[in-house]
Write a protein that holds these residues in place. Structure first.
Motif, PDB file in Angstrom:
ATOM      1  N   VAL A  67       0.867  -1.176   0.000  1.00 45.87           N
ATOM      2  CA  VAL A  67       0.000   0.000   0.000  1.00 45.87           C
ATOM      3  C   VAL A  67       0.905   1.228   0.000  1.00 45.87           C
ATOM      4  CG1 VAL A  67      -1.803   1.279   1.211  1.00 45.87           C
ATOM      5  CG2 VAL A  67      -1.803  -1.221   1.266  1.00 45.87           C
ATOM      6  N   GLY A  68       0.894   1.983  -1.101  1.00 43.25           N
ATOM      7  CA  GLY A  68       1.806   3.107  -1.222  1.00 43.25           C
ATOM      8  C   GLY A  68       1.117   4.385  -1.637  1.00 43.25           C
ATOM      9  N   HIS A  69       1.606   5.502  -1.117  1.00 41.83           N
ATOM     10  CA  HIS A  69       1.065   6.822  -1.453  1.00 41.83           C
ATOM     11  C   HIS A  69       2.117   7.631  -2.194  1.00 41.83           C
ATOM     12  CE1 HIS A  69       0.308  11.187  -0.121  1.00 41.83           C
ATOM     13  NE2 HIS A  69      -0.589  10.920  -1.055  1.00 41.83           N
ATOM     14  N   SER A  70       1.730   8.247  -3.303  1.00 42.07           N
ATOM     15  CA  SER A  70       2.595   9.173  -4.046  1.00 42.07           C
ATOM     16  C   SER A  70       3.870   8.463  -4.490  1.00 42.07           C
ATOM     17  CB  SER A  70       2.888  10.408  -3.184  1.00 42.07           C
ATOM     18  OG  SER A  70       3.514  11.413  -3.919  1.00 42.07           O
ATOM     19  N   LEU A  97      -2.160   4.879  -3.859  1.00 44.67           N
ATOM     20  CA  LEU A  97      -2.962   6.047  -3.512  1.00 44.67           C
ATOM     21  C   LEU A  97      -2.307   7.291  -4.093  1.00 44.67           C
ATOM     22  CD1 LEU A  97      -3.373   5.094   0.265  1.00 44.67           C
ATOM     23  CD2 LEU A  97      -4.873   4.447  -1.638  1.00 44.67           C
ATOM     24  N   ALA A  98      -3.002   7.963  -4.984  1.00 43.33           N
ATOM     25  CA  ALA A  98      -2.457   9.148  -5.657  1.00 43.33           C
ATOM     26  C   ALA A  98      -1.024   8.896  -6.108  1.00 43.33           C
ATOM     27  CB  ALA A  98      -2.520  10.364  -4.734  1.00 43.33           C
ATOM     28  N   PRO A  99      -0.795   7.804  -6.836  1.00 38.75           N
ATOM     29  CA  PRO A  99       0.586   7.418  -7.131  1.00 38.75           C
ATOM     30  C   PRO A  99       1.237   8.298  -8.187  1.00 38.75           C
ATOM     31  CG  PRO A  99      -0.918   5.963  -8.280  1.00 38.75           C
ATOM     32  CD  PRO A  99      -1.770   6.847  -7.403  1.00 38.75           C
ATOM     33  N   ASP A 157      -6.001  16.376  -7.981  1.00 41.78           N
ATOM     34  CA  ASP A 157      -4.629  16.303  -7.463  1.00 41.78           C
ATOM     35  C   ASP A 157      -3.711  17.159  -8.336  1.00 41.78           C
ATOM     36  OD1 ASP A 157      -2.060  15.574  -6.629  1.00 41.78           O
ATOM     37  OD2 ASP A 157      -2.586  13.462  -6.381  1.00 41.78           O
ATOM     38  N   ARG A 158      -2.985  18.098  -7.717  1.00 38.64           N
ATOM     39  CA  ARG A 158      -2.089  18.976  -8.462  1.00 38.64           C
ATOM     40  C   ARG A 158      -0.619  18.564  -8.331  1.00 38.64           C
ATOM     41  NH1 ARG A 158      -4.521  25.051  -7.162  1.00 38.64           N
ATOM     42  NH2 ARG A 158      -6.624  24.680  -7.994  1.00 38.64           N
ATOM     43  N   VAL A 159      -0.343  17.523  -7.580  1.00 36.60           N
ATOM     44  CA  VAL A 159       1.046  17.064  -7.399  1.00 36.60           C
ATOM     45  C   VAL A 159       1.339  15.905  -8.337  1.00 36.60           C
ATOM     46  CG1 VAL A 159       2.729  16.161  -5.757  1.00 36.60           C
ATOM     47  CG2 VAL A 159       1.037  17.860  -5.007  1.00 36.60           C
ATOM     48  N   THR A 160       0.537  14.876  -8.277  1.00 36.50           N
ATOM     49  CA  THR A 160       0.608  13.787  -9.252  1.00 36.50           C
ATOM     50  C   THR A 160      -0.693  13.782 -10.037  1.00 36.50           C
ATOM     51  OG1 THR A 160      -0.248  12.202  -7.618  1.00 36.50           O
ATOM     52  CG2 THR A 160       2.153  12.396  -7.822  1.00 36.50           C
ATOM     53  N   LYS A 161      -0.656  13.259 -11.228  1.00 37.31           N
ATOM     54  CA  LYS A 161      -1.787  13.378 -12.141  1.00 37.31           C
ATOM     55  C   LYS A 161      -2.611  12.085 -12.196  1.00 37.31           C
ATOM     56  CE  LYS A 161      -0.522  17.519 -13.303  1.00 37.31           C
ATOM     57  NZ  LYS A 161      -1.293  18.679 -12.802  1.00 37.31           N
ATOM     58  N   ALA A 162      -3.920  12.262 -12.004  1.00 37.29           N
ATOM     59  CA  ALA A 162      -4.804  11.104 -12.127  1.00 37.29           C
ATOM     60  C   ALA A 162      -4.737  10.507 -13.526  1.00 37.29           C
ATOM     61  CB  ALA A 162      -6.238  11.503 -11.779  1.00 37.29           C
ATOM     62  N   ALA A 163      -4.579  11.360 -14.536  1.00 37.20           N
ATOM     63  CA  ALA A 163      -4.491  10.851 -15.912  1.00 37.20           C
ATOM     64  C   ALA A 163      -3.312   9.894 -16.062  1.00 37.20           C
ATOM     65  CB  ALA A 163      -4.357  12.010 -16.896  1.00 37.20           C
ATOM     66  N   GLY A 164      -2.229  10.176 -15.348  1.00 35.41           N
ATOM     67  CA  GLY A 164      -1.081   9.271 -15.378  1.00 35.41           C
ATOM     68  C   GLY A 164      -1.402   7.924 -14.753  1.00 35.41           C
ATOM     69  N   SER A 165      -2.193   7.932 -13.678  1.00 33.92           N
ATOM     70  CA  SER A 165      -2.609   6.668 -13.059  1.00 33.92           C
ATOM     71  C   SER A 165      -3.494   5.865 -13.994  1.00 33.92           C
ATOM     72  CB  SER A 165      -3.355   6.945 -11.746  1.00 33.92           C
ATOM     73  OG  SER A 165      -2.494   7.450 -10.764  1.00 33.92           O
ATOM     74  N   PRO A 194     -13.571  11.434  -5.128  1.00 31.48           N
ATOM     75  CA  PRO A 194     -14.266  12.714  -5.287  1.00 31.48           C
ATOM     76  C   PRO A 194     -13.625  13.877  -4.555  1.00 31.48           C
ATOM     77  CG  PRO A 194     -15.402  11.383  -3.664  1.00 31.48           C
ATOM     78  CD  PRO A 194     -14.289  10.530  -4.204  1.00 31.48           C
ATOM     79  N   ALA A 195     -12.667  13.616  -3.686  1.00 29.31           N
ATOM     80  CA  ALA A 195     -12.042  14.678  -2.903  1.00 29.31           C
ATOM     81  C   ALA A 195     -10.724  14.149  -2.345  1.00 29.31           C
ATOM     82  CB  ALA A 195     -12.958  15.126  -1.760  1.00 29.31           C
ATOM     83  N   GLY A 196      -9.959  15.068  -1.759  1.00 31.89           N
ATOM     84  CA  GLY A 196      -8.732  14.656  -1.079  1.00 31.89           C
ATOM     85  C   GLY A 196      -7.476  15.211  -1.683  1.00 31.89           C
ATOM     86  N   GLY A 197      -7.522  15.576  -2.983  1.00 31.39           N
ATOM     87  CA  GLY A 197      -6.310  16.079  -3.612  1.00 31.39           C
ATOM     88  C   GLY A 197      -5.171  15.094  -3.481  1.00 31.39           C
ATOM     89  N   HIS A 198      -3.986  15.609  -3.178  1.00 36.69           N
ATOM     90  CA  HIS A 198      -2.835  14.720  -3.046  1.00 36.69           C
ATOM     91  C   HIS A 198      -2.628  14.223  -1.626  1.00 36.69           C
ATOM     92  CE1 HIS A 198       0.758  12.840  -4.562  1.00 36.69           C
ATOM     93  NE2 HIS A 198       1.456  13.340  -3.556  1.00 36.69           N
ATOM     94  N   THR A 199      -3.012  15.039  -0.650  1.00 37.84           N
ATOM     95  CA  THR A 199      -2.762  14.667   0.752  1.00 37.84           C
ATOM     96  C   THR A 199      -3.775  13.677   1.297  1.00 37.84           C
ATOM     97  OG1 THR A 199      -4.077  16.522   1.566  1.00 37.84           O
ATOM     98  CG2 THR A 199      -1.708  16.912   1.187  1.00 37.84           C
ATOM     99  N   MET A 200      -4.909  13.510   0.621  1.00 34.66           N
ATOM    100  CA  MET A 200      -5.983  12.603   1.042  1.00 34.66           C
ATOM    101  C   MET A 200      -6.585  13.024   2.376  1.00 34.66           C
ATOM    102  SD  MET A 200      -4.159   8.920   0.148  1.00 34.66           S
ATOM    103  CE  MET A 200      -2.997   9.086   1.516  1.00 34.66           C
ATOM    104  N   LEU A 201      -6.490  14.302   2.723  1.00 39.08           N
ATOM    105  CA  LEU A 201      -7.014  14.766   4.004  1.00 39.08           C
ATOM    106  C   LEU A 201      -8.515  15.034   3.931  1.00 39.08           C
ATOM    107  CD1 LEU A 201      -4.119  17.123   5.165  1.00 39.08           C
ATOM    108  CD2 LEU A 201      -4.649  14.802   5.950  1.00 39.08           C
ATOM    109  N   ARG A 202      -8.957  15.699   2.882  1.00 34.38           N
ATOM    110  CA  ARG A 202     -10.394  15.897   2.716  1.00 34.38           C
ATOM    111  C   ARG A 202     -11.004  14.579   2.229  1.00 34.38           C
ATOM    112  NH1 ARG A 202     -13.662  18.412  -1.604  1.00 34.38           N
ATOM    113  NH2 ARG A 202     -15.624  19.087  -0.667  1.00 34.38           N
TER     114      ARG A 202
END
Length: 272
Positions: A151-154, A175-177, A201-209, A229-237
């Motif tokens: 399980v990896g993030h970014s 997660l937001a890899p 997500d403005r740090v890594t791109k969903a299109a790339g995933s 639907p939310a969370g951006g890159h940090t997955m906080l929201r």
């Protein structure tokens, strides 16, 4: 459970000078007496950075609630939880330091898991009393004899996907890899891969995933992409939604929950 303490420098037996503890690639979060499976977490980092992670290491702390969500969801005391320790903050180009550390962590799981009887058969129990019989002597097990989910993030998601061809790795939850266009995928054949990403997500791109997922599927991987639907890159929201879906994906990979209805989905639900 409580988080383990941060590493502290130990005084030398000869001169009293504090020296850092020897590097170990694995930090154990939950160690069962007889583990039937293992979940290895890989936190995020930077594209470049040779310095070690800071003592605070916020990306590492971000993965703690993910780990506990997995533990609660599986309701299985026989699943080992561990995290990779990085020697450097960054991926660092062709050095791919995070992937190197992940490979060493997988190798160390042999000793951490403490499996001695390789002919034993064990149950991995999940929600609703579902279970799968796992033959730890067969192809499901790696060096430790047990199936492993990464399980990896970014940056940690990139590292997890990079080493997922190792023996015993059953699948990956990324997660937001960080998925560069030219990343290899052939080694993922036969593995189950979940890709969770927020298009905002403005740090890594969903299109790339999504592009990575298509190439991995063509290479023989069982790929599920989830548009968050939310969370951006940090997955906080919407953090609880990220945690819940991650735990469900791990359970699916271990056979303790049914697979999702299709390879692509849009996550909905709580936004707290």
């Amino acid at each position: 459970m409580i988080p383990p303490p941060r590493d502290r420098a130990e005084p030398s037996a000869t001169d009293g000078t504090a020296h850092p503890p020897p590097y170990r690639p694995v930090r154990v979060l939950h160690r069962p007496t007889a583990p039937a499976a293992a979940v290895l977490l890989l936190h995020g980092g930077r594209a470049d950075g040779l310095a070690p992670p800071s003592p605070v290491n916020l990306p590492g702390w971000r993965m703690r609630p993910v780990a506990w969500a997995i533990h609660r969801h599986l309701r299985a005391e026989n699943v080992l939880l561990a995290a990779v320790r990085y020697r450097h903050r960054g991926w660092n180009g062709e050095h791919a330091h995070a992937a190197q550390d992940a490979r060493e962590a997988l190798a160390e799981l042999t000793g951490v898991a403490g499996v001695t009887d390789m002919s034993e058969r064990v149950d991995v129990a999940g929600p609703a009393d579902m279970a799968e019989r796992v033959d730890v002597a067969g192809s499901a097990g790696g060096a430790s004899g047990i199936p492993v989910v990464l399980v990896g993030h970014s940056m940690g998601g990139r590292a997890a996907l990079s080493v997922a061809g190792a023996p015993g790795v059953r699948g990956v939850v990324a997660l937001a890899p960080w998925c560069p266009l030219d990343e290899p995928v052939a080694h993922l054949s036969g593995r189950t891969v979940f890709l969770l990403h927020d298009p905002a997500d403005r740090v890594t791109k969903a299109a790339g995933s999504w592009a990575f997922g298509e190439r991995a599927r063509d290479a023989g991987a069982h790929v599920h992409t989830v548009e968050m639907p939310a969370g951006g890159h940090t997955m906080l929201r919407g953090a609880r939604n990220w945690h819940r879906l991650t735990a469900q994906a791990v359970a699916t990979i271990l056979g303790a929950a049914p697979p999702p209805p299709g390879p692509q989905a849009t996550a909905t639900g709580e936004s707290a």
